[in-house]
Scaffold this active site. Structure first.
Site, mmCIF file in Angstrom:
data_model
loop_
_atom_site.group_PDB
_atom_site.id
_atom_site.type_symbol
_atom_site.label_atom_id
_atom_site.label_comp_id
_atom_site.label_asym_id
_atom_site.label_seq_id
_atom_site.Cartn_x
_atom_site.Cartn_y
_atom_site.Cartn_z
ATOM 1 N N ALA A 182 -4.684 7.462 -4.073
ATOM 2 C CA ALA A 182 -3.321 7.026 -4.395
ATOM 3 C C ALA A 182 -3.414 5.530 -4.685
ATOM 4 O O ALA A 182 -3.250 4.693 -3.788
ATOM 5 C CB ALA A 182 -2.392 7.315 -3.224
ATOM 6 N N SER A 220 0.849 -1.195 0.000
ATOM 7 C CA SER A 220 0.000 0.000 0.000
ATOM 8 C C SER A 220 0.883 1.243 0.000
ATOM 9 O O SER A 220 2.069 1.162 -0.339
ATOM 10 C CB SER A 220 -0.922 -0.027 1.222
ATOM 11 O OG SER A 220 -1.880 0.996 1.138
ATOM 12 N N ASN A 221 0.341 2.378 0.369
ATOM 13 C CA ASN A 221 1.125 3.606 0.470
ATOM 14 C C ASN A 221 0.605 4.433 1.644
ATOM 15 O O ASN A 221 -0.328 4.018 2.329
ATOM 16 C CB ASN A 221 1.075 4.391 -0.848
ATOM 17 C CG ASN A 221 -0.352 4.697 -1.244
ATOM 18 O OD1 ASN A 221 -1.060 5.402 -0.550
ATOM 19 N ND2 ASN A 221 -0.805 4.102 -2.360
ATOM 20 N N HIS A 222 1.200 5.616 1.855
ATOM 21 C CA HIS A 222 0.898 6.388 3.070
ATOM 22 C C HIS A 222 -0.295 7.321 2.940
ATOM 23 O O HIS A 222 -0.511 8.159 3.814
ATOM 24 C CB HIS A 222 2.130 7.212 3.485
ATOM 25 C CG HIS A 222 3.282 6.364 3.915
ATOM 26 N ND1 HIS A 222 3.239 5.598 5.052
ATOM 27 C CD2 HIS A 222 4.500 6.145 3.347
ATOM 28 C CE1 HIS A 222 4.382 4.955 5.179
ATOM 29 N NE2 HIS A 222 5.152 5.261 4.155
#
Ligand code: CTP
Length: 411
Positions: free
Chosen positions: A287, A219-221
């Site tokens: 995102a 995943s991402n932040h």
């Protein structure tokens, strides 16, 4: 609280009292207001743009076109941005132009485009003030809705004479603003213009999670804060908002038309697809993970199975897909998160994804990015390039939606 986030457009005109405007800017800023200065060309004989832009932390506008680069200064947008316009000092000349609706400089164009309250603090010599022409102009302006005159005061004038004509003291102007804002609401009031009434806005927000096994993912932040703030800003404008969100810890805003919680890019794509022909405006803020593991293992991969490589497969580009099938009445907004060549990359994505507006986020911008409560973005649209200075994500969202409303011409 009274001042936080208030957007004040300070108009400065050609009068010796213009030097006091620098004090006004400084004190408004120290109280927490956001100040945009617009000068008439004559004002620049009395104060310098450098002083005013340093104090306001924003560029100072005085011309319709920025000299460097020939970019247009959007007076309609400035008029819509402001919660209140204060013209201080307001010369006899500007007073007359306001009364007559003359539009030969940027400040007058902003004044004629504004929907917010307009306050003005006249400053002139005693005989100019007493002149029947000025008296008539003052009568006209003070009879207009949302207009308020402060001063002028009695005292020593630049001509050496004594009498009525001095600009009201800066502290009085600030006190009057404080009383006004304290009485309207302790919090910033949303601009309830409802320009998006009956429009359906689809927003994607947050990250996606691409499962490796039943307990691990890629995943991402992304926190989803920007997308959720945009949803709120669209609700304030009366839109029917469909929010499609990846996993975040935020509570969805009240009043949504629909909320769809998703995990992976595939689920997000499916949710978007079910609204694809129904929405008028699509804002793709999520995102989305660009890749996913080719195989998702059921259960938990054990340490002894020693996975050292995960084979990845590209995810669908949701926005590009919607862009390819865009309907004539649809307006698409994308986000470009860049670490280098920001403008060029944002332009490229705007064109390849068939967007009407691209919002550039630079990952190296201080105070901006994933998780932060503030952001700083650049908007690319048919109206050109517009920088939004560092502000709360809520305010940035409102500014983005105001800009979008200006660009969005439903067929
Ligand atoms: N986007 C999308 N689906 C994807 C990837 C991106 O809908 N699979 C959307 C984002 O929501 C954003 C825009 O496309 O509005 C640009 O996303 P960004 O991550 O900046 O660009 P990418 O196209 O993924 O390209 P790169 O990662 O190479 O910069």
């Amino acid at each position: 609280m009274v001042w936080n986030g208030r957007k004040l457009l300070l108009g400065i005109t050609g009068s010796i009292a213009a030097y006091k405007s620098t004090w006004i800017v400084r004190h408004l800023k120290s109280k927490g207001a956001d100040v945009q200065v617009v000068c008439t060309p004559d004002a620049l004989g009395f104060v310098t743009p450098l002083t005013l832009s340093t104090l306001s932390e924003r560029p100072v506008y005085s011309e319709f076109v920025k000299s460097a680069g020939g970019e247009w200064v959007n007076h309609v947008e400035l008029g819509m941005w402001a919660d209140l316009i204060l013209i201080a000092p307001c010369s006899a000349q500007t007073l007359a132009k306001m009364a007559g609706g003359l539009c030969d400089n940027l400040l007058m164009a902003v004044y004629l485009s504004a929907r917010c309250p307009v306050w003005f603090a006249p400053a002139m010599d005693i005989d100019m003030w007493k002149h029947p022409a000025t008296a008539k102009n003052v009568k006209e302006l003070t009879s207009r809705a949302n207009h308020r005159m402060l001063g002028p005061a009695n005292g020593a004038l630049a001509s050496g004479l004594n009498g009525v004509g001095r600009m009201a003291e800066p502290q009085e102007l600030i006190d009057a603003l404080e009383a006004h804002w304290a009485s309207t609401n302790a919090d910033v009031l949303p601009q309830a213009t409802e320009d998006l009434r009956n429009k359906m806005v689809l927003i994607t927000a947050g990250p996606t999670r691409e499962a490796i096994d039943d307990v691990r993912y890629i995943s991402n932040h992304s926190s989803g804060k920007m997308g959720y703030a945009l949803a709120e800003a669209c609700l304030e404008q009366g839109a029917r908002v469909v929010l499609i969100s990846g996993p975040v810890t935020l509570t969805p805003p009240q009043g949504l038309y629909a909320f769809v919680a998703v995990e992976s890019a595939h689920e997000m794509q499916k949710a978007v697809e079910s609204y694809r022909t129904k929405f008028d405006i699509g804002i793709f803020c999520a995102a989305v993970a660009d890749f996913r593991p080719v195989h998702k293992t059921t259960g938990k991969i054990k340490k002894q199975d020693a996975v050292t490589r995960i084979e990845m497969h590209p995810n669908p580009d949701i926005l590009a897909e919607v862009g390819r099938n865009k309907q004539p009445q649809q307006f698409l907004v994308g986000f470009a998160l860049e670490s280098a060549d920001g403008i060029a990359e944002a332009r490229r994505k705007k064109s390849t994804k068939n967007c009407d507006m691209m919002i550039l986020n630079r990952i190296n911008n201080k105070g901006a990015g994933f998780g932060a409560d503030t952001n700083r973005v650049t908007l690319l649209s048919a109206l050109g390039i517009r920088e939004l200075p560092l502000a709360s994500k809520k305010d940035i969202a409102r500014d983005i939606i105001q800009h979008l409303i200006l660009c969005y011409i439903p067929s």
